[in-house]
Design an enzyme around this catalytic site. Structure first.
Site, PDB file in Angstrom:
ATOM      1  N   HIS A  16      -5.233  -1.376  -4.575  1.00 15.49           N
ATOM      2  CA  HIS A  16      -5.692  -0.340  -3.650  1.00 15.49           C
ATOM      3  C   HIS A  16      -6.622   0.595  -4.377  1.00 15.49           C
ATOM      4  CE1 HIS A  16      -2.149  -2.033  -1.689  1.00 15.49           C
ATOM      5  NE2 HIS A  16      -2.886  -1.876  -0.611  1.00 15.49           N
TER       6      HIS A  16
ATOM      7  N   ASP B  81      -2.731  -7.971  -5.288  1.00 12.83           N
ATOM      8  CA  ASP B  81      -3.104  -6.814  -4.497  1.00 12.83           C
ATOM      9  C   ASP B  81      -3.693  -5.693  -5.352  1.00 12.83           C
ATOM     10  OD1 ASP B  81      -3.329  -5.525  -2.122  1.00 12.83           O
ATOM     11  OD2 ASP B  81      -1.183  -5.203  -1.806  1.00 12.83           O
TER      12      ASP B  81
ATOM     13  N   LYS C 145     -11.828  -5.293   8.296  1.00 11.94           N
ATOM     14  CA  LYS C 145     -11.741  -6.034   7.051  1.00 11.94           C
ATOM     15  C   LYS C 145     -12.733  -7.180   6.995  1.00 11.94           C
ATOM     16  CE  LYS C 145      -7.984  -8.910   8.835  1.00 11.94           C
ATOM     17  NZ  LYS C 145      -6.757  -9.634   8.516  1.00 11.94           N
TER      18      LYS C 145
ATOM     19  N   HIS D 240      -8.154  -1.740   0.605  1.00 10.54           N
ATOM     20  CA  HIS D 240      -7.109  -2.713   0.259  1.00 10.54           C
ATOM     21  C   HIS D 240      -7.852  -4.008  -0.057  1.00 10.54           C
ATOM     22  CE1 HIS D 240      -4.040  -0.481   2.931  1.00 10.54           C
ATOM     23  NE2 HIS D 240      -5.198   0.079   3.210  1.00 10.54           N
TER      24      HIS D 240
ATOM     25  N   GLN E 182       1.043 -11.019  -3.372  1.00 14.24           N
ATOM     26  CA  GLN E 182      -0.390 -10.768  -3.238  1.00 14.24           C
ATOM     27  C   GLN E 182      -0.973 -10.339  -4.576  1.00 14.24           C
ATOM     28  OE1 GLN E 182       0.167  -7.632  -0.272  1.00 14.24           O
ATOM     29  NE2 GLN E 182      -0.884  -8.919   1.217  1.00 14.24           N
TER      30      GLN E 182
ATOM     31  N   ARG F 243       7.655 -10.844   5.046  1.00 20.10           N
ATOM     32  CA  ARG F 243       7.377 -10.684   6.472  1.00 20.10           C
ATOM     33  C   ARG F 243       8.159 -11.749   7.220  1.00 20.10           C
ATOM     34  NH1 ARG F 243       0.810  -9.762   5.864  1.00 20.10           N
ATOM     35  NH2 ARG F 243       1.049  -8.106   4.311  1.00 20.10           N
TER      36      ARG F 243
ATOM     37  N   CYS G 295       0.794  -1.235   0.000  1.00 19.59           N
ATOM     38  CA  CYS G 295       0.000   0.000   0.000  1.00 19.59           C
ATOM     39  C   CYS G 295       0.827   1.287   0.000  1.00 19.59           C
ATOM     40  CB  CYS G 295      -1.038   0.010   1.118  1.00 19.59           C
ATOM     41  SG  CYS G 295      -0.569  -0.847   2.609  1.00 19.59           S
TER      42      CYS G 295
END
Length: 668
Positions: free
Chosen positions: A390, A388, A474, A522, A386, A368, A339
């Site tokens: 946004h 992903d 979420k 997200h 991901q 991570r 993000c």
RNA sequence: GCUGCUGUAGCUCAGUCGGUAGAGCGCGUCCUUGGUAAGGACGAGGUCAAGGGUUCAAGUCCCUUCAGCAGCUCCA
């Protein structure tokens, strides 16, 4: 006067004190013997629990046909296990021993380290206890006496639990079985002889009251069923689940690999696994374009200052790879999330309300530093990609955008036949301080999110406090793996915080020509490619639908005499865009078929002299078997049609629930 | 991170009391040329996870590290 209503609608009346077991005896000696427990107005109790003296209650006599009775029996079996352990080893301190989804456990603190080698001994002792068939006797004591009893028994955990967890209870119940007496809410089956087939499964560490700061106990897991057949069936299911484990299949089918020299939790995608991932990425990318997303690319690292601003660095320093330090004031972090980079793309120029919603998508790889004990297979890793995106939108657009993210996630899961999931609304834990942003913005976000979700037909929707991201609430799509462990896959998260003044201070110019603050969403429908494909391997038990299969079709020649024809067929399929191989070894056709079946290749094209002469192929379906001969072009069309339709023909359902505590049969 | 278990051929595993390493599958070569789930013969393949210690001698016993497994704790 007490009126009892039985499940068949009949009623009975009593003016004397009466217990379920008495009523069962009145109905028949056979029922009395089969009685394991009872249900009074839906509450499961022991068969000897006195019924109220007046009023009207619904009573069910529970026998082994009732699922509630199984949980009761398993809890009794946990007591028998604890009794056996106490007989065999000195200084055993008892903690908790509840029934769980597929069995039970009991936590002990004891000097002897339990190993699987102790199991036969413990099981033999349990069998002796069960054979002796002593009754479980309930005994209720006032607090003071209960406390004294536990002290006298030398059970400090029980003492502590009475003083803390049960500080409000005026009386406490115990269950005695021979020399064994345990603080326990119950209920239990009448006697140990009611316990059927049982087995100890594993031993592992567990913290007292789940607190890692406190001492670690030994947790012994077991399971029990009323019959040997049911137990054997359960153990067979466990074996089957192991065969379907993505770590086993991933190796067998050469999908992925992990190498200590590269680092644990870092996935190497082998060519066959990479095919699956590539196909999935293409599928998702196609959907993104249709839905108005704009693909972007961003680097794998960013300045530490970026993550100071976002809050990632201060909040999650422990679970990140340490920064790369070039000099004292130049440090980079492997990105833990995408993000911040996408936010900087938003900020790359002034934005107008006409630009919104802006949807930036990237298959972004993040890192991570997960605890070593958490790593495993593809479902818990230290580097993952991901799917992903946004979304930056106005307050008015939030509900629609959030809904369409949920819809896209549902669509993607449905396309893969993945419908065995639940949706978890992760809200903040008001008692925790790990969240950024004001209470008002959290409440607003949680309200908005809940309203959208309630308006949709989401399976098994429930709210869990403390499951939010640090920047916002979420909705997670949670699935269980073949062993019943739950994993978060897709996620849609609402964020009023990162755009805020104290973080990135995002703005757009509204129709009123003044600056406004956008809201961020997200979202990742698959979650991470690693975890999703790990789950998918188990979902399909390695037998992927044609469009995802690493090897879609294999040409098998009956003898080497038709190798040239086989190679022609193979080339034709390759030109058509199918992933094809050929088996031209000097093996018999049966052997080649077996190999292809075991490799889970969806289609085999058998070519012999007949086919070579007629320009046909004998199509063999992995599931259906021999489909007979057809012209090569017909076979190509058939396969291409199935690829295009993304047909899902077979999935394997998870047969195990999570290892969550069961509602019944819980110790205090 | 914590507790426990495990680590032997590409894979799955055996290896007794401490005495110089074994099977099946897979792989290679050759024979066989076949019709819908295993044709046959021969062969190659090992720093027994890594490091240290005990011992005349260690795959085997002890310690450390690494990795995997189960569970706990954590999880943006």
């Amino acid at each position: 006067m007490l009126t009892i209503e039985l499940p068949d609608g009949s009623t009975r009346q009593y003016s004397q004190p009466v217990r379920p077991v008495d009523i069962a005896a009145e109905i028949g000696a056979g029922l009395a013997k089969a009685t394991l427990a009872a249900s009074i107005d839906g509450r499961v109790v022991g068969a000897d629990t006195p019924l109220p003296e007046a009023g009207r209650v619904q009573l069910r006599i529970l026998t082994k046909k009732d699922p509630e009775a199984l949980a009761v029996m398993r809890h009794s079996c946990a007591h028998v296990m604890a009794r056996a352990v106490m007989r065999l080893f000195p200084d055993v301190k008892l903690a908790f021993g509840p029934t769980i989804e597929n069995g039970y456990y009991y936590d002990f603190d004891m000097p002897h380290k339990l190993t699987e080698e102790d199991f036969p001994k413990i099981e033999a002792e349990m069998a002796r206890i069960i054979k002796a068939d002593e009754p479980f006797e309930r005994q209720v004591e006032p607090r003071e006496k209960a406390l004294a009893l536990c002290q006298q028994l030398g059970q400090p955990f029980k003492v502590e639990h009475i003083e803390t967890g049960l500080s409000q209870d005026p009386t406490l119940s115990f269950y005695r079985q021979g020399e064994f007496i345990d603080l326990c809410r119950g209920p239990h089956v009448p006697g140990a002889g009611k316990i059927g087939a049982f087995k100890l499964l594993s031993v592992a560490g567990a913290y007292w009251k789940g607190d890692a700061e406190r001492q670690q106990l030994q947790r012994l897991y077991g399971t029990a069923f009323f019959s040997r057949e049911e137990l054997d069936a359960h153990l067979a299911r466990l074996e089957e689940a192991k065969r379907r484990d993505h770590r086993v299949l991933g190796k067998q089918l050469e999908l992925f690999s992990v190498n200590p020299l590269v680092g644990s939790g870092l996935i190497l995608w082998l060519p066959r696994g990479a095919v699956i991932r590539g196909e999935l990425e293409n599928f998702v990318r196609g959907e993104l374009i249709k839905r108005g997303y704009e693909p972007v690319y961003t680097p794998h690292i960013g300045r530490v200052e970026l993550y100071m601003t976002s809050g990632h660095f201060p909040y999650y320093a422990d679970s990140q790879f340490k920064p790369i330090e070039i000099s004292e004031d130049e440090r980079y972090l492997l990105k833990p999330m995408n993000c911040p980079h996408h936010i900087m793309i938003y900020k790359s120029r002034p934005r107008s309300y006409r630009d919104l919603p802006l949807r930036l998508a990237e298959f972004g790889t993040v890192y991570r530093y997960e605890q070593s004990g958490e790593l495993g297979g593809m479902t818990r890793v230290r580097g993952f990609t991901q799917d992903d995106a946004h979304l930056f939108c106005t307050e008015e657009q939030v509900a629609d955008e959030f809904r369409s993210c949920l819809e896209m996630t549902q669509f993607v899961l449905k396309s893969l036949g993945l419908d065995d999931y639940r949706v978890r609304l992760g809200f903040r834990d008001p008692k925790s301080d790990k969240y950024v942003g004001s209470a008002e913005s959290w409440e607003r976000a949680e309200r908005a999110l809940e309203e959208v979700c309630r308006g949709m037909n989401l399976p098994r929707l429930d709210i869990e406090r403390g499951e939010a991201a640090f920047y916002g609430p979420k909705a997670d799509f949670v699935v269980a793996d073949c062993l019943g462990r739950e994993w978060q896959l897709g996620t849609v998260q609402l964020d009023y915080n990162l755009p805020g003044a104290e973080r990135f201070g995002l703005e757009y110019i509204g129709a009123d020509n003044t600056p406004h603050r956008p809201v961020m969403i997200h979202r990742a429908p698959l979650g991470s490619m690693e975890r999703f494909i790990g789950v998918l391997i188990e979902h399909f038990a390695g037998a992927f639908p044609l469009w995802l299969a690493p090897e879609q079709v294999r040409v098998l020649v009956v003898s080497e005499k038709v190798e040239a024809f086989g190679r022609q067929v193979e080339q034709r399929l390759r030109e058509a865009g199918l992933r094809v191989t050929g088996d031209y070894r000097a093996e018999k056709i049966g052997s080649k078929i077996r190999d292809a079946q075991l490799k889970l290749v969806p289609y085999m094209l058998v070519c012999g002299a007949r086919e070579a002469e007629q320009g046909t192929v004998a199509v063999r379906d992995r599931i259906e078997g021999d489909l007979g001969a057809m012209p090569v072009e017909a076979a190509v069309d058939k396969l291409l049609a199935e690829v295009a339709a993304k047909t899902v023909r077979k999935v394997v359902r998870s047969e195990f629930g999570g290892q969550k505590k069961d509602a019944s049969g819980t110790d205090y």
